[in-house]
Motif scaffolding. Structure first.
Motif, PDB file in Angstrom:
ATOM      1  N   PRO A  64      35.900  31.315  42.117  1.00  0.00           N
ATOM      2  CA  PRO A  64      35.332  29.967  41.924  1.00  0.00           C
ATOM      3  C   PRO A  64      35.825  29.014  41.020  1.00  0.00           C
ATOM      4  O   PRO A  64      36.487  29.459  40.102  1.00  0.00           O
ATOM      5  CB  PRO A  64      34.097  30.852  40.738  1.00  0.00           C
ATOM      6  CG  PRO A  64      34.298  32.239  40.757  1.00  0.00           C
ATOM      7  CD  PRO A  64      35.448  32.572  41.717  1.00  0.00           C
ATOM      8  N   ASP A  65      35.495  27.705  41.125  1.00  0.00           N
ATOM      9  CA  ASP A  65      35.812  26.586  40.379  1.00  0.00           C
ATOM     10  C   ASP A  65      35.345  26.652  39.128  1.00  0.00           C
ATOM     11  O   ASP A  65      34.834  27.249  38.641  1.00  0.00           O
ATOM     12  CB  ASP A  65      35.889  25.615  41.330  1.00  0.00           C
ATOM     13  CG  ASP A  65      34.391  25.053  41.690  1.00  0.00           C
ATOM     14  OD1 ASP A  65      33.591  25.854  41.271  1.00  0.00           O
ATOM     15  OD2 ASP A  65      34.028  24.100  42.069  1.00  0.00           O
ATOM     16  N   LYS A  66      35.906  25.565  38.641  1.00  0.00           N
ATOM     17  CA  LYS A  66      35.836  25.284  37.017  1.00  0.00           C
ATOM     18  C   LYS A  66      34.422  25.053  36.579  1.00  0.00           C
ATOM     19  O   LYS A  66      33.839  25.622  35.799  1.00  0.00           O
ATOM     20  CB  LYS A  66      36.619  24.218  36.533  1.00  0.00           C
ATOM     21  CG  LYS A  66      37.935  24.626  36.272  1.00  0.00           C
ATOM     22  CD  LYS A  66      39.012  23.431  35.805  1.00  0.00           C
ATOM     23  CE  LYS A  66      40.390  23.886  35.839  1.00  0.00           C
ATOM     24  NZ  LYS A  66      41.050  22.709  35.314  1.00  0.00           N
ATOM     25  N   SER A  67      33.719  24.205  37.369  1.00  0.00           N
ATOM     26  CA  SER A  67      32.310  24.262  37.493  1.00  0.00           C
ATOM     27  C   SER A  67      31.341  25.005  37.572  1.00  0.00           C
ATOM     28  O   SER A  67      30.219  25.442  36.723  1.00  0.00           O
ATOM     29  CB  SER A  67      31.780  22.808  38.404  1.00  0.00           C
ATOM     30  OG  SER A  67      31.719  23.437  39.801  1.00  0.00           O
ATOM     31  N   GLU A  68      31.711  26.146  38.418  1.00  0.00           N
ATOM     32  CA  GLU A  68      30.857  27.201  38.853  1.00  0.00           C
ATOM     33  C   GLU A  68      31.234  28.214  37.433  1.00  0.00           C
ATOM     34  O   GLU A  68      30.246  28.935  36.988  1.00  0.00           O
ATOM     35  CB  GLU A  68      31.339  28.214  39.890  1.00  0.00           C
ATOM     36  CG  GLU A  68      30.975  27.191  41.093  1.00  0.00           C
ATOM     37  CD  GLU A  68      31.344  28.136  42.489  1.00  0.00           C
ATOM     38  OE1 GLU A  68      31.859  29.098  42.515  1.00  0.00           O
ATOM     39  OE2 GLU A  68      31.040  27.312  43.465  1.00  0.00           O
ATOM     40  N   GLU A  69      32.408  28.282  36.947  1.00  0.00           N
ATOM     41  CA  GLU A  69      32.715  29.250  35.795  1.00  0.00           C
ATOM     42  C   GLU A  69      31.816  28.630  34.586  1.00  0.00           C
ATOM     43  O   GLU A  69      31.469  29.365  33.813  1.00  0.00           O
ATOM     44  CB  GLU A  69      34.239  29.355  35.509  1.00  0.00           C
ATOM     45  CG  GLU A  69      34.939  30.142  36.524  1.00  0.00           C
ATOM     46  CD  GLU A  69      36.205  29.961  36.294  1.00  0.00           C
ATOM     47  OE1 GLU A  69      36.816  29.436  35.148  1.00  0.00           O
ATOM     48  OE2 GLU A  69      37.108  30.607  37.036  1.00  0.00           O
ATOM     49  N   ARG A  70      32.210  27.168  34.335  1.00  0.00           N
ATOM     50  CA  ARG A  70      31.353  26.682  33.186  1.00  0.00           C
ATOM     51  C   ARG A  70      29.764  26.871  33.289  1.00  0.00           C
ATOM     52  O   ARG A  70      29.004  27.230  32.274  1.00  0.00           O
ATOM     53  CB  ARG A  70      31.515  25.353  33.052  1.00  0.00           C
ATOM     54  CG  ARG A  70      31.098  24.397  32.002  1.00  0.00           C
ATOM     55  CD  ARG A  70      31.322  22.918  31.926  1.00  0.00           C
ATOM     56  NE  ARG A  70      32.399  22.539  33.229  1.00  0.00           N
ATOM     57  CZ  ARG A  70      32.517  21.521  33.863  1.00  0.00           C
ATOM     58  NH1 ARG A  70      32.335  20.472  33.266  1.00  0.00           N
ATOM     59  NH2 ARG A  70      33.227  21.476  34.793  1.00  0.00           N
ATOM     60  N   ALA A  71      29.227  26.780  34.478  1.00  0.00           N
ATOM     61  CA  ALA A  71      27.792  26.987  34.461  1.00  0.00           C
ATOM     62  C   ALA A  71      27.311  28.362  34.158  1.00  0.00           C
ATOM     63  O   ALA A  71      26.382  28.659  33.782  1.00  0.00           O
ATOM     64  CB  ALA A  71      27.148  26.798  35.993  1.00  0.00           C
ATOM     65  N   ALA A  72      28.160  29.327  34.771  1.00  0.00           N
ATOM     66  CA  ALA A  72      27.929  30.623  34.609  1.00  0.00           C
ATOM     67  C   ALA A  72      28.135  31.156  32.812  1.00  0.00           C
ATOM     68  O   ALA A  72      27.311  31.930  32.212  1.00  0.00           O
ATOM     69  CB  ALA A  72      28.829  31.604  35.068  1.00  0.00           C
ATOM     70  N   ARG A  73      29.253  30.535  32.420  1.00  0.00           N
ATOM     71  CA  ARG A  73      29.257  30.498  30.859  1.00  0.00           C
ATOM     72  C   ARG A  73      28.210  30.154  30.225  1.00  0.00           C
ATOM     73  O   ARG A  73      27.623  30.736  29.246  1.00  0.00           O
ATOM     74  CB  ARG A  73      30.630  29.901  30.308  1.00  0.00           C
ATOM     75  CG  ARG A  73      30.919  30.131  29.213  1.00  0.00           C
ATOM     76  CD  ARG A  73      32.325  29.523  28.831  1.00  0.00           C
ATOM     77  NE  ARG A  73      33.055  29.661  29.919  1.00  0.00           N
ATOM     78  CZ  ARG A  73      33.730  28.615  30.122  1.00  0.00           C
ATOM     79  NH1 ARG A  73      33.446  27.079  29.873  1.00  0.00           N
ATOM     80  NH2 ARG A  73      34.578  28.071  31.461  1.00  0.00           N
ATOM     81  N   GLU A  74      27.671  28.836  30.623  1.00  0.00           N
ATOM     82  CA  GLU A  74      26.541  28.199  29.889  1.00  0.00           C
ATOM     83  C   GLU A  74      25.199  28.870  30.072  1.00  0.00           C
ATOM     84  O   GLU A  74      24.310  29.263  29.127  1.00  0.00           O
ATOM     85  CB  GLU A  74      26.088  26.970  30.392  1.00  0.00           C
ATOM     86  CG  GLU A  74      27.083  25.891  29.982  1.00  0.00           C
ATOM     87  CD  GLU A  74      27.069  24.561  30.506  1.00  0.00           C
ATOM     88  OE1 GLU A  74      26.212  24.277  31.287  1.00  0.00           O
ATOM     89  OE2 GLU A  74      27.831  23.558  30.211  1.00  0.00           O
TER      90      GLU A  74
END
Length: 115
Positions: A64-74
């Motif tokens: 997963p790219d950075k935006s997907e990781e950030r969305a999951a973290r949020e």
């Protein structure tokens, strides 16, 4: 008549395209042009399909790219904050119930045992 080597296509003043021949007598120049264009188009289409398949497969198999990781973290942070708010509200409600005597005891028959 010899083929005019200075040009690829013979001039129309010499002969029609349908009667022109390439190299040997049995190769019709018009049929050769049509055949080569169809084969070239099929090759280009096959290359395009292969490139599209490779690109799609590469995107699916990548991590997963950075935006997907950030969305999951949020999402995880929101879930944790929501659970904390629920626990805080539950403790506040329990305090209010105790204050006004509305707190539900774990054993409903405990009142009768004290008498």
């Amino acid at each position: 008549m010899d083929y005019p080597v200075s040009r690829i296509l013979p001039p129309s003043s010499l002969c029609k395209l349908s009667s022109a021949r390439w190299g040997v007598c049995w190769v019709n120049f018009e049929a050769l042009i049509i055949t080569l264009s169809v084969v070239g188009g099929a090759v280009l289409l096959a290359v395009a399909v292969c490139c599209a398949c490779c690109c799609c497969r590469g995107k699916r198999s990548r991590k997963p790219d950075k935006s997907e990781e950030r969305a999951a973290r949020e999402r995880e942070e929101r879930r944790i904050r929501q659970e904390e708010r629920r626990a805080e509200m539950k403790s506040r409600h329990d305090e209010i119930r105790k204050k006004y005597g509305l707190f539900k005891e774990e054993n409903p028959y405990a009142r009768f045992e004290n008498n």
